[in-house]
Design a protein around this motif. Sequence first.
Motif, PDB file in Angstrom:
ATOM      1  N   PHE A  49       0.690  -1.359   0.039  1.00 43.77           N
ATOM      2  CA  PHE A  49      -0.048  -0.012   0.013  1.00 43.77           C
ATOM      3  C   PHE A  49       0.702   1.151   0.004  1.00 43.77           C
ATOM      4  N   LEU A  53      -9.615  -0.774  -2.083  1.00 41.30           N
ATOM      5  CA  LEU A  53      -8.039  -0.928  -2.245  1.00 41.30           C
ATOM      6  C   LEU A  53      -7.490  -1.809  -3.046  1.00 41.30           C
ATOM      7  N   LEU A 105      -3.818  -3.486  -3.582  1.00 37.48           N
ATOM      8  CA  LEU A 105      -2.430  -3.498  -3.207  1.00 37.48           C
ATOM      9  C   LEU A 105      -1.509  -4.100  -4.225  1.00 37.48           C
TER      10      LEU A 105
END
Length: 386
Positions: A86, A220, A222
């Motif tokens: 991240f 998200l 990653l």
Amino acid sequence: MKGVMYFDQAASSWPKPPAVMTAMMNCMEEFAANPGRGSHQMAVKASRVLFETRKHTAKLFGVKNPNDISFALNTTHALNQAIKGFVKPGDHVICTNIEHNSVRRPLEYLKATADVELTYIQNDQQGYIHLEELRKAFKPNTSLVVVSHSSNLLGTIMPVGEIGELCRSHGARLLIDAAQSAGILPIDVQGMNIDMLAFPGHKGLLGPQGTGGLYINPNLDLDPLLHGGTGSQSEAIQQPTVRPDRYEAGTQNTVGIAGLNEGVKFVLAETVEKIHEKEWRQTQMLMEGLLGIEGVTILGPSLGQNKTGIVSFNIQDADSSEVAFILDQSFQIAVRSGYHCTPLAHEAAGTLAKGAVRASIGYFTTDGEVDALIQAVKEIHSQYAK
């Protein structure tokens, strides 16, 4: 081991529910094929067990889509995937001063190699942080806050929900290290504003070593920590975009995950509320007994304050490693001594010079074992007091 009183639950839980071992043996005997790599019945059954484990784990943590949980070798693996996947060059990251080396070392690595700025929020001697100090630490480029849900040295429980609200208001993401809380404290990733949750399978979830996982918010993406075979999108040069395959390169620990499935099912059936209540009662019993011994000091929250089943202590000026050795060899009591992979927490507690003895309670710890530990410490103290 027969006859051993085990107080090292914070490192790995023991014993395991019988169903955990039965499931692992059944998997090894009947369907230990590669999940997601074939269409034959053994591979399909292996895949089904993995998905069932994801489903049960998702239920435990309030995760809507089980595929947002990727399996890992342990919490360390999951934390490295979260942090290195991240954080980008130029980002600012905030963490606390009681973090485990599994958080501190990846962050310090990025600080040294990727122009990442790092701020440690200072904890008081009992392990608590002041939320106002966290509020002041945010910067325009703060991308991530990393917090241990419960200290593996002090047992202190962090106000994750309030920290999550602060992160939301400042546009930062929240990563929680649940090494000491998964299966022991209630966790709701939605209600607590948790973006990533790293958890072990071999501690409070009562599964075997070599298991764990990472919840990743569906919003998200990653960068994968590992690249390789996944059994999906094999024609693509890059890692698949589909979850959980994107974060699960290589053959999974099917046997271990089959055991983890039963561990999670056990926790769901017993409930984390019942588990924590039982462990907290015995924690208070142990603390009260140790505090009754002159010369014994206890780290972390005071008697009566909420905490996980971790009681770290010292006997006057006795070396913590020597105390642990005597408990093991003379009393058949297993504890952990030293620095517990968290020198920052020892610094906060004022024990960086000598470490501490850590006794950690689990769901299968008995009152008789707690009393035996208290009596053993009394006897050891009497020898040092002469």
